[in-house]
Write a protein that holds these residues in place. Sequence first.
Motif, PDB file in Angstrom:
ATOM      1  N   GLY A 124     -24.996 -77.522-143.204  1.00  0.00           N
ATOM      2  CA  GLY A 124     -26.018 -78.098-144.076  1.00  0.00           C
ATOM      3  C   GLY A 124     -25.464 -79.173-144.985  1.00  0.00           C
ATOM      4  N   VAL A 125     -24.273 -78.935-145.522  1.00  0.00           N
ATOM      5  CA  VAL A 125     -23.635 -79.923-146.402  1.00  0.00           C
ATOM      6  C   VAL A 125     -23.308 -81.190-145.621  1.00  0.00           C
ATOM      7  N   TYR A 126     -22.788 -81.040-144.412  1.00  0.00           N
ATOM      8  CA  TYR A 126     -22.476 -82.221-143.602  1.00  0.00           C
ATOM      9  C   TYR A 126     -23.737 -83.052-143.333  1.00  0.00           C
ATOM     10  N   VAL A 127     -24.820 -82.394-142.969  1.00  0.00           N
ATOM     11  CA  VAL A 127     -26.069 -83.112-142.688  1.00  0.00           C
ATOM     12  C   VAL A 127     -26.581 -83.797-143.949  1.00  0.00           C
ATOM     13  N   ALA A 128     -26.618 -83.063-145.057  1.00  0.00           N
ATOM     14  CA  ALA A 128     -27.121 -83.622-146.308  1.00  0.00           C
ATOM     15  C   ALA A 128     -26.290 -84.825-146.747  1.00  0.00           C
TER      16      ALA A 128
ATOM     17  N   LEU B  94     -25.847 -85.262-152.293  1.00  0.00           N
ATOM     18  CA  LEU B  94     -24.577 -84.665-152.680  1.00  0.00           C
ATOM     19  C   LEU B  94     -24.378 -83.273-152.092  1.00  0.00           C
ATOM     20  N   GLY B  95     -25.307 -82.839-151.256  1.00  0.00           N
ATOM     21  CA  GLY B  95     -25.134 -81.585-150.544  1.00  0.00           C
ATOM     22  C   GLY B  95     -25.204 -80.345-151.403  1.00  0.00           C
ATOM     23  N   HIS B  96     -25.987 -80.382-152.477  1.00  0.00           N
ATOM     24  CA  HIS B  96     -26.126 -79.179-153.309  1.00  0.00           C
ATOM     25  C   HIS B  96     -26.763 -78.033-152.518  1.00  0.00           C
ATOM     26  N   LEU B  97     -27.911 -78.301-151.914  1.00  0.00           N
ATOM     27  CA  LEU B  97     -28.675 -77.321-151.121  1.00  0.00           C
ATOM     28  C   LEU B  97     -29.069 -76.094-151.940  1.00  0.00           C
ATOM     29  N   ASN B  98     -28.996 -76.199-153.245  1.00  0.00           N
ATOM     30  CA  ASN B  98     -29.103 -75.018-154.093  1.00  0.00           C
ATOM     31  C   ASN B  98     -29.579 -75.427-155.490  1.00  0.00           C
ATOM     32  N   PRO B  99     -30.774 -75.007-155.911  1.00  0.00           N
ATOM     33  CA  PRO B  99     -31.273 -75.365-157.240  1.00  0.00           C
ATOM     34  C   PRO B  99     -30.362 -74.915-158.375  1.00  0.00           C
TER      35      PRO B  99
ATOM     36  N   GLY C 252     -31.976 -85.827-147.756  1.00  0.00           N
ATOM     37  CA  GLY C 252     -30.725 -85.151-147.446  1.00  0.00           C
ATOM     38  C   GLY C 252     -30.757 -83.676-147.807  1.00  0.00           C
ATOM     39  N   GLU C 253     -31.267 -83.363-149.010  1.00  0.00           N
ATOM     40  CA  GLU C 253     -31.362 -81.964-149.429  1.00  0.00           C
ATOM     41  C   GLU C 253     -32.344 -81.182-148.560  1.00  0.00           C
ATOM     42  N   LEU C 254     -33.450 -81.833-148.190  1.00  0.00           N
ATOM     43  CA  LEU C 254     -34.448 -81.164-147.357  1.00  0.00           C
ATOM     44  C   LEU C 254     -33.860 -80.796-145.998  1.00  0.00           C
ATOM     45  N   LEU C 255     -33.274 -81.761-145.309  1.00  0.00           N
ATOM     46  CA  LEU C 255     -32.756 -81.492-143.968  1.00  0.00           C
ATOM     47  C   LEU C 255     -31.498 -80.629-144.012  1.00  0.00           C
ATOM     48  N   GLY C 256     -30.655 -80.830-145.023  1.00  0.00           N
ATOM     49  CA  GLY C 256     -29.468 -79.988-145.150  1.00  0.00           C
ATOM     50  C   GLY C 256     -29.829 -78.537-145.410  1.00  0.00           C
ATOM     51  N   THR C 257     -30.800 -78.307-146.305  1.00  0.00           N
ATOM     52  CA  THR C 257     -31.234 -76.940-146.591  1.00  0.00           C
ATOM     53  C   THR C 257     -31.950 -76.342-145.389  1.00  0.00           C
ATOM     54  N   CYS C 258     -32.692 -77.162-144.665  1.00  0.00           N
ATOM     55  CA  CYS C 258     -33.357 -76.692-143.447  1.00  0.00           C
ATOM     56  C   CYS C 258     -32.328 -76.195-142.440  1.00  0.00           C
ATOM     57  N   VAL C 259     -31.259 -76.956-142.237  1.00  0.00           N
ATOM     58  CA  VAL C 259     -30.184 -76.527-141.335  1.00  0.00           C
ATOM     59  C   VAL C 259     -29.581 -75.209-141.809  1.00  0.00           C
TER      60      VAL C 259
END
Length: 237
Positions: free
Chosen positions: A53-57, A63-68, A6-13
């Motif tokens: 990105g959050v929706y995809v993740a 949890l849609g963090h997309l952010n370290p 989820g994080e990979l594809l959400g961040t990719c988007v």
Amino acid sequence: MHGLIGELLGTCVLIVIGTGAGAGIHLRGSYASGQAHDWFYVSFVWGIAVTMGVYVAASLGSLGHLNPAITIAYALFGLFPWNNVIPYLIGQFIGAFIGAAIVIIQFYPHFLVTKNEKNGNSVGIFATLPAIKNPLFNFFSEVIATFFFVLMLLNLGNFTQGLKPIIVGLVIFVIGAGLGTTTGFAINPARDWGPRLAYTILPVPHKGSSYWNYAWVPMVGPISGAVLATGLQVILK
């Protein structure tokens, strides 16, 4: 694995949309070229990029963090389990790298006709650079922008539900419009380092410097700001 994917594809988007806008306004020959000074446009696109990105993740089980910076700060204060930190971080950085690679392919002919940094072929398409180079105050800028971003995020509760990802996008937009004009508002180490690495090692025509001597700012600044905001929120509650 759901968190990682989820994080990979959400961040990719997130990166495909955000850096795609950057490529479109900076590189020669695109319909959007010449609009690089429309900062509201840039901030708005990054906000929508985060929303999508959050929706995809979230749909894929993360949890849609997309952010370290968010993942690390939440874990430090008991808001996120430590055993999920490494999968989330791996997903975020790999997703950001893949997203930048896709944008390089999408805009390859435009890189070919944009001959140098002066004409727009720079790492600034993919990563952040300061408007005025002053490492200490550039660091403060990233701390401050991320602090207020995370503070607002924390008070949204579960921001993957319903229309809340749209609110997250609006938060990104207002942070970019209000505080992002000094450093380009990385507020996300993966958003900066993954694309910066892609620009560095992939065969981008006529590319300029990747400015890794500056890269500590969009790494350390956002993490510091997120930790401060999360710590304050925990103390006040």
